[in-house]
Design an enzyme around this catalytic site. Sequence first.
Site, short mmCIF file in Angstrom:
data_model
loop_
_atom_site.label_atom_id
_atom_site.label_comp_id
_atom_site.label_asym_id
_atom_site.label_seq_id
_atom_site.Cartn_x
_atom_site.Cartn_y
_atom_site.Cartn_z
NE ARG A 233 29.01 10.68 53.45
CZ ARG A 233 28.16 10.96 54.58
NH1 ARG A 233 28.32 11.93 55.55
NH2 ARG A 233 26.94 10.41 54.70
CD GLU A 262 36.11 10.01 58.45
OE1 GLU A 262 35.38 9.28 59.16
OE2 GLU A 262 35.76 11.16 58.22
CG HIS A 280 33.08 11.56 61.26
ND1 HIS A 280 33.16 10.80 60.06
CD2 HIS A 280 31.95 12.13 61.16
CE1 HIS A 280 32.21 10.87 59.42
NE2 HIS A 280 31.32 11.66 59.82
CB ALA A 283 26.16 13.24 63.88
#
Length: 540
Positions: A233, A262, A280, A283
């Site tokens: 984070r 962001e 980011h 994932a």
Amino acid sequence: MHRILVLDDIAQEGLDLLAAAPGVEYEVRTKLKGEELRQALNEFDGAILRSGVKITPESLEGNTRMRALVRAGVGTDNIDKAAATRRGIVVMNTPAGNTVSTAEHTFAMMLALSRNIAPAHQSLAEGRWDRKAYMGNQLAGKTLGVVGMGRIGREVAARAQAFDMNVVAFDPFLTDDQAESLKVKRVETVDEMLPKIDYLTVHTPLTPETKGLIGMAQLDKVKPGLRVVNVARGGIYDEAALVTGLESGKLGGVALDVYENEPCTDSPLFQMPGTCCTPHLGASTEEAQTQVAVEGIHLLINYLQTGEIRHSVNVASLDPKTLSELRSYLNIAHRLGLLIHQWHGGGIDQIRLRYRGDVAGKDTRVLTNAFCAGLLERVVEDVNVINSEMLSKERGIELSIEHNSDQSAFTSSIIAEVSGGGKSVSAGAAVLGHGMPRLILLDGYRLESFLDGRLFVFAHKDVPGIIGSVGTVFGKNGVNIAQMAVGREGDAPGGQAIGVLSVDGDVPNAVVNELMEIDAIQQTKLIELPAAGELPTWMS
């Protein structure tokens, strides 16, 4: 017919599930915001989203139809969970879908830093062959510090060991026995690990405790050349401190995948040598996106068709009648968990809960989950009565439950004992009158204290004048005492005792230090609990 809205691009496998599901119709509407988003949410029974859409209180204003929001991923920061709860909307996530991808990205960042992958590639793209300019370091033999030993932290630690790295770990719930089984070395604080490690990675939520975990003050404590990685984070590292660390040479490298604000396209770190930054992508693998899409669609369809709730981050799976019957007990179980976590103050590996009196005949499973939610609340993101027991077990915490229908001095009571790290503490609670929570036991000492707001606990010798001395210190420093309770050993003075004061306002460290100078006082602790009448969001 249940109508489902797809708010972000998800894997085709998820859309195929929607198309094949009987009694379901769906639409894909991406990049919605403002009034367009608000109107769309009121046209559907459920919605699935990733991180591209932000669900605010305004997005849900006037909503009378939406029943469930599913985040295809772990973080639910882009959903206002309190607003969803007020509208009766269940919010669910897919906590396990991107574990491996995030752990692998962490290692990709570590390797990129160590071997100068990005600048070396750029040199070739610019027509240069600069082998000597990009001398790197190997991971083998180095020490990695891992903050947060949940699912992802443990996967990272296992991969580090495969690279012949030594692993030092910090997690408030990690015990020595758990650390030994994971083959990591446990430390008591993050600052303790900083002089010992070559790499640092964090895998925790962003909380007041973790915000700015590495700041200016920590730069003087790190091993020179420390390389830091954050795929968790934004905001856990102070980015200004990272810039200073690189400029001074205290830090040997910085790898970031997440940022405090962001999307982030302008940071001084992007232009600095010794950095590797990605937008980011933790994932962002095909496998992870397929898994979270499929899992998210299953959660949504199962809830709409059968009422099943799994991986909820905002509400309990209780019907209104049961919730009404258990509300007071849920409240004291949650507060008891909050209190005993702070009173123990270390790694916990065992919980023993005892239900006595009328409450022993009720659905204590959800009460146990409420206790675990309180116990984990300041450590784990989005914990509630749905996921708290699972999260406890994931951290290796053993849970035992006892029921006794015999009444003691109270119609019903809940007694909790937790242990870990060679230390055990206990506390008990009961409900008085019309839903008034009370602390009735602390480490074997019987008393009756408020169970809300700020509690100042002090263990002491039961000698004349001790209460007056404590009151004098508080009065002199302008700290008001709202209520006081004392429990002592036996009936005769001179033994051990515990005092619990309900105080208005903060108790500064200087006051605590002054109290510790009183010979009879052996231990003090300021415990923060919700205000009287304040309930967690999953009970609201």
